[in-house]
Design a protein around this motif. Sequence first.
Motif, short mmCIF file in Angstrom:
data_model
loop_
_atom_site.label_atom_id
_atom_site.label_comp_id
_atom_site.label_asym_id
_atom_site.label_seq_id
_atom_site.Cartn_x
_atom_site.Cartn_y
_atom_site.Cartn_z
N ALA A 214 34.73 16.17 13.78
CA ALA A 214 35.16 17.42 13.17
C ALA A 214 35.21 18.53 14.22
N LYS A 215 36.15 19.46 14.05
CA LYS A 215 36.24 20.59 14.97
C LYS A 215 35.10 21.57 14.73
N GLU A 216 34.65 21.68 13.48
CA GLU A 216 33.54 22.56 13.13
C GLU A 216 32.40 21.72 12.58
N GLY A 425 25.10 17.77 15.38
CA GLY A 425 24.04 16.78 15.39
C GLY A 425 22.73 17.27 14.83
N ASP A 426 22.60 18.58 14.55
CA ASP A 426 21.35 19.12 14.03
C ASP A 426 21.30 18.96 12.51
N PRO A 427 20.11 18.64 11.97
CA PRO A 427 19.98 18.65 10.51
C PRO A 427 20.10 20.07 10.00
N LEU A 428 20.47 20.23 8.74
CA LEU A 428 20.77 21.55 8.20
C LEU A 428 19.53 22.45 8.17
N PHE A 429 18.36 21.84 7.92
CA PHE A 429 17.09 22.58 7.92
C PHE A 429 16.14 21.89 8.92
N SER A 430 14.92 22.30 8.92
CA SER A 430 13.92 21.60 9.74
C SER A 430 13.80 20.17 9.24
N ASN A 431 13.29 19.28 10.09
CA ASN A 431 13.25 17.86 9.75
C ASN A 431 12.52 17.59 8.44
N LYS A 432 11.38 18.25 8.24
CA LYS A 432 10.59 18.01 7.03
C LYS A 432 11.34 18.45 5.78
N ILE A 433 11.88 19.68 5.81
CA ILE A 433 12.62 20.20 4.65
C ILE A 433 13.88 19.38 4.41
N SER A 434 14.57 19.01 5.48
CA SER A 434 15.79 18.21 5.35
C SER A 434 15.51 16.88 4.68
N ASN A 435 14.44 16.22 5.09
CA ASN A 435 14.11 14.92 4.50
C ASN A 435 13.75 15.04 3.02
N ILE A 473 27.26 17.38 -8.16
CA ILE A 473 28.07 18.06 -7.15
C ILE A 473 27.19 18.59 -6.03
N LEU A 474 26.13 19.30 -6.38
CA LEU A 474 25.22 19.83 -5.36
C LEU A 474 24.53 18.70 -4.60
N ALA A 475 24.16 17.63 -5.30
CA ALA A 475 23.53 16.49 -4.63
C ALA A 475 24.47 15.90 -3.58
N PHE A 476 25.75 15.77 -3.94
CA PHE A 476 26.71 15.23 -2.98
C PHE A 476 26.86 16.15 -1.76
N ILE A 477 26.94 17.46 -2.00
CA ILE A 477 27.10 18.42 -0.90
C ILE A 477 25.94 18.30 0.08
N LEU A 478 24.72 18.23 -0.44
CA LEU A 478 23.55 18.15 0.43
C LEU A 478 23.48 16.81 1.16
N ILE A 479 23.79 15.72 0.48
CA ILE A 479 23.81 14.41 1.13
C ILE A 479 24.85 14.38 2.25
N ARG A 480 25.98 15.03 1.99
CA ARG A 480 27.08 15.02 2.98
C ARG A 480 26.81 15.95 4.16
N ASN A 481 25.96 17.00 3.95
CA ASN A 481 25.83 18.03 4.99
C ASN A 481 24.46 18.15 5.64
N ILE A 482 23.41 17.66 5.01
CA ILE A 482 22.09 17.80 5.63
C ILE A 482 21.99 17.02 6.94
N PRO A 483 22.39 15.74 7.00
CA PRO A 483 22.33 15.03 8.29
C PRO A 483 23.38 15.58 9.25
N GLY A 484 22.97 15.88 10.46
CA GLY A 484 23.90 16.45 11.44
C GLY A 484 25.03 15.52 11.80
N TYR A 485 24.74 14.22 11.90
CA TYR A 485 25.79 13.27 12.28
C TYR A 485 26.84 13.15 11.18
N ALA A 486 26.43 13.28 9.91
CA ALA A 486 27.40 13.20 8.80
C ALA A 486 28.28 14.45 8.77
N ARG A 487 27.70 15.60 9.11
CA ARG A 487 28.45 16.86 9.09
C ARG A 487 29.41 16.97 10.27
#
Length: 591
Positions: A214-216, A425-435, A473-487
């Motif tokens: 992705a470009k962004e 490549g960064d998780p959306l939050f800190s590792n603990k909160i992201s998990n 919908i919100l669950a999908f957004i977070l699953i798709r965006n929390i991991p940095g590699y997925a985003r």
Amino acid sequence: MKHPVYEDMLSDSRKMITNEKIDAYNEAAISILNSSSRNSKAKVKVFSVSKLIAQETIMQSSDGLHLPESSRETSAMILMNVYCNKILKPIDGSCCQPQPPLTLIQKLAFCFFALSIIGYLILTFIYRNNHRKNKPCTDMESGEEKKPVTNTSPVSALETLLHSFFKLGLIMAYFYLCDRANLFMKENKFYTHSSFFIPIIYILVLGVFYTENAKETKMLNREQTDEWKGWMQLVILIYHISGASTFLPVYMHVRVLVAAYLFQTGYGHFSYFWIKGDFGLYRVCQVLFRLNFLVVVLCIVMDRPYQFYYFVPLVTVWFMIIYATLAVWPQIVQKKANGNSFWHFGLLLKLISLLTCIYFLANSQGVFEKIFSLWPLSTCFELNGNVYEWWFRWKLDRYVVFHGMMFAFIYLALQKRQVLLEGKGDPLFSNKISNVLLFISVVCFLTYSIWASSCKNKTECNELHPSVSVVQILAFILIRNIPGYARSVYSSFFAWFGRISLELFICQYHIWLAADTKGILVLIPGNPMLNIIVSTFIFVCVAHEISQITNDLAQMVVPKDNATLLRRLLCISGFFSGLLFLAAIQDQSRH
């Protein structure tokens, strides 16, 4: 008309009855009936198909003379289809229904497109002749080429306009031939699990295969939202053509996909107005034109009400609600509210007021129907003489646009305060909160799917859907965006379809499905697999071409200058007033 006999089974007393004599008697009878009706407007219609049925079934006769019961039943069924389907209008894609007569508005549309096609061909011919005459010539003294000075910008604009209507006219002719002219056959939908899930697996494999960087890497960036729209639209198309609405778990999950489109409507438009602060007329007209252009043309050409294409009225009304909520005084935007909690509180009050209005209308069907039964709203939102269908569609996803707006507000506030880590490549939050959030999201996603699969009936599910669809919908957004590699990656395959998702949704009504979505279009009879490949290819190409035409016309029809735009809006208002007047005349002539 006398049916044929089975001569081998006739008794000795009936041997004089032959098919040759029966054919002669039938011809003589038809000739006499037609000659006696010369002064009438139409000749006598003979139910000749009964003869063909008799030829196939007479061998099952007990005496060679009388037809079996199956033959009489088939003839009666065909006779009822021919004369009753026009009145009963059965929900069946393959039923015999006569071609509807052209309305006055359809005839005018045909003339307009015909003139556009002729005008474009003439202009192209003139342009090519001038191009040949104005070829560069050589100066005999200097030996340099001289290029003719020509002003081509007005001609180019006119040519672009005529070229767009030229292509659109050919496409609309294809629409009409597919779903109004009885030129192509239609077949019914028969749901099987394999007809739905196998194509889903195919597109998922293709989507993963075309993964790109992705470009962004921001959450819900443009490439990601295009991807989201794309795979959802492909699933909805497969859902429609396979007739999967009869299987309740699939129906409920597809309802979430429709809600997700509306969620993106709330998220996208709120984000634009909040960040840009652009409440100008140009922006509003651009959005309305892009949303409604194809549907308005189809309403004219295919003689369908605006509400028939229910999703476009839905997103149009919600866009106007979002605009009205944010544009009304005081206009609160990010630049004004920067670092000031008072303005944030004011915006929250606006959103709470919106939610209150939604709740009131959702629990006041009478008030809702009275509002949309007023002229001229009734002309847009009535279907079969009432607005109940519009009420049902609006109520089904009444809260999800508000959820999208609230999500955008919270996300942009967190982003402004640099709470989110949106680097590559960064998780959306800190590792603990992201998990923790990722675990909760997966559990919520699966819980909703289990609930949707255990619903007993559509009525019960639809009652809860407006309040709980946002969970998945919100669950999908977070699953798709929390991991940095997925985003950091997206599917270009799905994103391509996402950019023409609106056109795909609308075009399927007539050139992929058929009989106003009740059946499936058959371009190649006898070969279902080849038929679906060919019709799908044409369908996708047409949707892509219409998307390009809409973009080109939007730039030309909706100018940035407000004075010019207002004049054009007055002209458009006059045009639609004329259409409504003609439609009223047409209705009076029908009755």
